[in-house]
Design a protein around this motif. Sequence first.
Motif, PDB file in Angstrom:
ATOM      1  N   LYS A 265      78.841 -57.510  11.025  1.00 60.74           N
ATOM      2  CA  LYS A 265      80.147 -58.180  10.961  1.00 60.74           C
ATOM      3  C   LYS A 265      80.019 -59.626  11.431  1.00 60.74           C
ATOM      4  O   LYS A 265      80.613 -60.537  10.844  1.00 60.74           O
ATOM      5  N   ASP A 266      79.254 -59.848  12.494  1.00 56.21           N
ATOM      6  CA  ASP A 266      79.023 -61.208  12.967  1.00 56.21           C
ATOM      7  C   ASP A 266      78.297 -62.034  11.906  1.00 56.21           C
ATOM      8  O   ASP A 266      78.614 -63.208  11.685  1.00 56.21           O
ATOM      9  N   ARG A 269      80.545 -63.360   8.894  1.00 60.38           N
ATOM     10  CA  ARG A 269      81.508 -64.444   9.072  1.00 60.38           C
ATOM     11  C   ARG A 269      80.995 -65.720   8.424  1.00 60.38           C
ATOM     12  O   ARG A 269      79.790 -65.982   8.435  1.00 60.38           O
ATOM     13  N   ARG A 276      74.002 -67.604  10.555  1.00 59.74           N
ATOM     14  CA  ARG A 276      74.387 -66.212  10.295  1.00 59.74           C
ATOM     15  C   ARG A 276      73.190 -65.289  10.512  1.00 59.74           C
ATOM     16  O   ARG A 276      73.325 -64.205  11.093  1.00 59.74           O
ATOM     17  N   HIS A 279      71.838 -64.088  14.186  1.00 58.95           N
ATOM     18  CA  HIS A 279      72.319 -62.896  14.887  1.00 58.95           C
ATOM     19  C   HIS A 279      71.247 -61.804  14.919  1.00 58.95           C
ATOM     20  O   HIS A 279      71.297 -60.914  15.779  1.00 58.95           O
ATOM     21  N   GLN A 287      76.666 -65.855  20.545  1.00 60.33           N
ATOM     22  CA  GLN A 287      77.668 -66.083  19.515  1.00 60.33           C
ATOM     23  C   GLN A 287      77.495 -67.489  18.962  1.00 60.33           C
ATOM     24  O   GLN A 287      77.000 -68.385  19.656  1.00 60.33           O
ATOM     25  N   ALA A 291      82.431 -69.737  17.328  1.00 60.92           N
ATOM     26  CA  ALA A 291      83.043 -68.548  17.932  1.00 60.92           C
ATOM     27  C   ALA A 291      83.259 -68.767  19.429  1.00 60.92           C
ATOM     28  O   ALA A 291      84.275 -68.366  19.998  1.00 60.92           O
TER      29      ALA A 291
END
Length: 309
Positions: A265-266, A269, A276, A279, A287, A291
Amino acid sequence: MNPIDFAVTAYQNADFKQLLLVGMLPLFGLSALIEAWRFRGTDIYSLKDSAASMTLGASYVLLEVVVNALFVFAFMDWVYSYRLMDIAITPWTFLLLFLMVDFLFYAYHVTAHKVRWFWATHVVHHASEHMNFTTAGRQSTLYAFSGLFLFFLPPVMLGFEPAWGLFALALNLSYQWFIHTQWIKKLPRPIEFIFNTPSHHRVHHGRNPEYIHRNFGGTFIIWDRLFGTFVEERDDLPPEYGITRQIHSYNPITLTLHEFIAMFKDMARPGPLWLRLKHLWATPEWQRPEAQNQHAKKNVPAIAAQQEG
């Protein structure tokens, strides 16, 4: 031959070195029953929690059997074909091998806490809010696909036969079953100084700020002492077990997938691709800057209200 038949055939032809963990299962189960009887009427055991742990453990062992038979053994044999030398097993070379494997377990264990991809599997083991022998069995079925076995290739590349490397790892993991307990308080100081003990491992499972990311050793605690990750268990600070963001579930599927779902999900985004993807290898708590800024903005009104009050 279908994959299950292939796995069964492979394990029927395997020797004791490859079957140690499977052979230890009755002893693991018996020790858990004795410990549960010893602590009956206390909150050290929870039937639902232990059932979830044992279900996860059984699923882990079953999948490891299949994946090892289908892939890992063959891959390690291929790596072994490019070894630097041939190392015969003697008492001294096996001791060297065991020390190497224990150090590599330490390296993996640190990585599993610092890299989110590996934490997404390892978090399953830490999610229990109880500390007992069944907690040792709480393992993720996705270990088989996470790449964990890659950490244990150096002895094979050096010249140890893969079966002996896996046997050393199985011994290491078998030892670790018995340090997941509150039954044993502290052992004599020389043992506590060299070996990973129940006291040291209770610290590792604590979510107290003073205990997080400490005591990563497998059989030995010397690596933690050498690399500054050791912390003594304090009588005035009993460990609070579990993770900082507790998952109040006994569903094995939820326990297995929750961190992967959160991670993806992170990653989903909007934002630059490299951020991205970060992560995957950043720390679990990392984060993206936007964020963090959004979180700070959300807290501004609350902070202002407190100051006005």
